[in-house]
Design an enzyme around this catalytic site. Sequence first.
Site, mmCIF file in Angstrom:
data_model
loop_
_atom_site.group_PDB
_atom_site.id
_atom_site.type_symbol
_atom_site.label_atom_id
_atom_site.label_comp_id
_atom_site.label_asym_id
_atom_site.label_seq_id
_atom_site.Cartn_x
_atom_site.Cartn_y
_atom_site.Cartn_z
ATOM 1 N N LYS A 1 92.647 -1.993 78.184
ATOM 2 C CA LYS A 1 92.231 -0.593 78.300
ATOM 3 C C LYS A 1 93.253 0.282 77.582
ATOM 4 O O LYS A 1 94.412 0.336 77.959
ATOM 5 C CB LYS A 1 92.142 -0.184 79.777
ATOM 6 N N ASP B 1 94.222 10.564 79.553
ATOM 7 C CA ASP B 1 93.078 10.668 80.468
ATOM 8 C C ASP B 1 93.117 11.997 81.208
ATOM 9 O O ASP B 1 93.854 12.161 82.182
ATOM 10 C CB ASP B 1 93.102 9.502 81.465
ATOM 11 N N LYS C 1 90.961 15.994 86.180
ATOM 12 C CA LYS C 1 92.061 15.786 87.112
ATOM 13 C C LYS C 1 92.745 17.121 87.416
ATOM 14 O O LYS C 1 92.666 18.068 86.632
ATOM 15 C CB LYS C 1 93.087 14.819 86.516
ATOM 16 N N ASP D 1 97.965 5.682 80.549
ATOM 17 C CA ASP D 1 96.681 5.037 80.796
ATOM 18 C C ASP D 1 96.317 4.039 79.698
ATOM 19 O O ASP D 1 95.257 3.420 79.745
ATOM 20 C CB ASP D 1 95.575 6.091 80.948
ATOM 21 N N ASP E 1 85.791 10.419 85.438
ATOM 22 C CA ASP E 1 87.163 9.939 85.581
ATOM 23 C C ASP E 1 87.217 8.457 85.955
ATOM 24 O O ASP E 1 88.288 7.914 86.192
ATOM 25 C CB ASP E 1 87.905 10.767 86.636
ATOM 26 N N GLU F 1 86.483 6.051 83.816
ATOM 27 C CA GLU F 1 86.147 5.732 82.425
ATOM 28 C C GLU F 1 86.652 4.374 81.963
ATOM 29 O O GLU F 1 86.087 3.763 81.045
ATOM 30 C CB GLU F 1 86.690 6.825 81.495
ATOM 31 N N ARG G 1 86.603 1.413 83.275
ATOM 32 C CA ARG G 1 85.644 0.315 83.457
ATOM 33 C C ARG G 1 84.541 0.344 82.417
ATOM 34 O O ARG G 1 83.971 -0.697 82.072
ATOM 35 C CB ARG G 1 85.068 0.376 84.875
#
Length: 493
Positions: free
Chosen positions: A241, A246, A253, A264, A323, A325, A327
Amino acid sequence: MANVLLEFKASAADSEPQNRPVLIVGQLANLQQINWTQVKGKLQPVVTKEIWQAALASLNPNPTDSCPLYLSFAAVAALPSRVSRHNSPSSAHFLTRLVRTCLPTGNNRCIVMVCERSDVFASACAIARAFPLFTRRSASSRRTEKKHVTVEFVTVGQDNGPNACCNCFSAHNTLCNLLQEIKAVGNELSITPTIIRGEELKQKGFGGIYGVGKAAQHPPALAVLSHTPSGATQTIAWVGKGIVYDTGGLSIKGKTTMPGMKRDCGGAAAILGAFKAAVKQGFKDNLHAVFCLAENSVGPTATRPDDIHTLYSGKTVEINNTDAEGRLVLSDGVVYANKDLSADIILDMATLTGAQGISTGKYHAAVMTNSEQWEAACVRAGRSSGDLAHPLVYCPELHFSEFTSAVADMKNSVADRENAQSSCAGLFIGSHLGFDWPGIWVHVDIASPVHAGERATGFGVAMLLSLFGQASEDPLLNSVSPLGRDCKRRRLV
């Protein structure tokens, strides 16, 4: 500490502590096993044998302890005498802390690490973590002279053997152009990366990666580095990933949870470092590093809650949380590894869920897999590498219903956030391969251990090198691998 050259040597030359400050560190029982002749060249004439023995006698680790040997130029430090079964025998986390706090200052320093041979790899990686690579402090940028730290291993115990050393990759501590880093590693290894980017992702059906990154200034991408040696008997894919930042997207957020989201991309960074090290050390099987790169940004074209995306698997996903994202991009990545790379073993690594820290804590990655054998192997690899791991519940028949959608194949976020969130997030990824997929799938959530405070730890590199060490030509990596070459595609559900 960013301006430090760290060098591992089989034997560091003798030098007086005033000229080269020294830290000698190990478990007290190991320190007591070594002969004075093995360390006196680093300590004399200011530290005598009597002073050395008195210092060892004064140590009472609870869990650690240290004692100065001569002013601020020499010290000895003791690691915990014992650890629990869910910790690394190397006491890797304590070792990093001791190096940071007890290593004397100076431009040319020495660390003597006393341990059993089985702990050399984890100890070397732990020492490396004490010296982060990144800084933007103005004073550091003006400093041109690098500080030098030499690390020597003294091995003790029944498995005593030749000294060995290793390098540990440190993940980026800043917003980074991961694609540029991937190209640089490819160039160093003479590998041309495969890159699918921007509108081409949409055209080819990568609805997860494209949907997450389409609102950002820099277009999203799927990048792949492939190592395909002759004589390979299986194909392994590592999927990372790489959310370079993010914001949470339109499910944005808050001001306290957004800072730090530069990390991230920790899963992709770990896989990039591990791939580079694995190939350089000689990897016998086909190995693909798949990077799912995007910035989860806010803008007129951003994915909205209620949008439905079609992922590379062909399955449709109703977005109920932008949020969640990671996956989405990883689902595209693991399916690409299956369909396009014909991988027998697929491992994805990600800073996937905040709930991971609640599930397994700050030090242990959360592991989910469709194979009981590989679940146990991940835990053993964590203990032998210092990158600790602990299993999540794998029970799709009970948990996957959390993603039920009235209008699509699934939603992307759970209905009940109190029902095994980290397990459910992993199951979302696995569902796109299919829960009946015959290969090995491993999911590693490293959201918490990827950082310590405001610094990245490089977590995941050592774990991957250990877990797949059986495929390496490096005898040290062979020795810390929990799997034999005969494991291959064996799956025990």
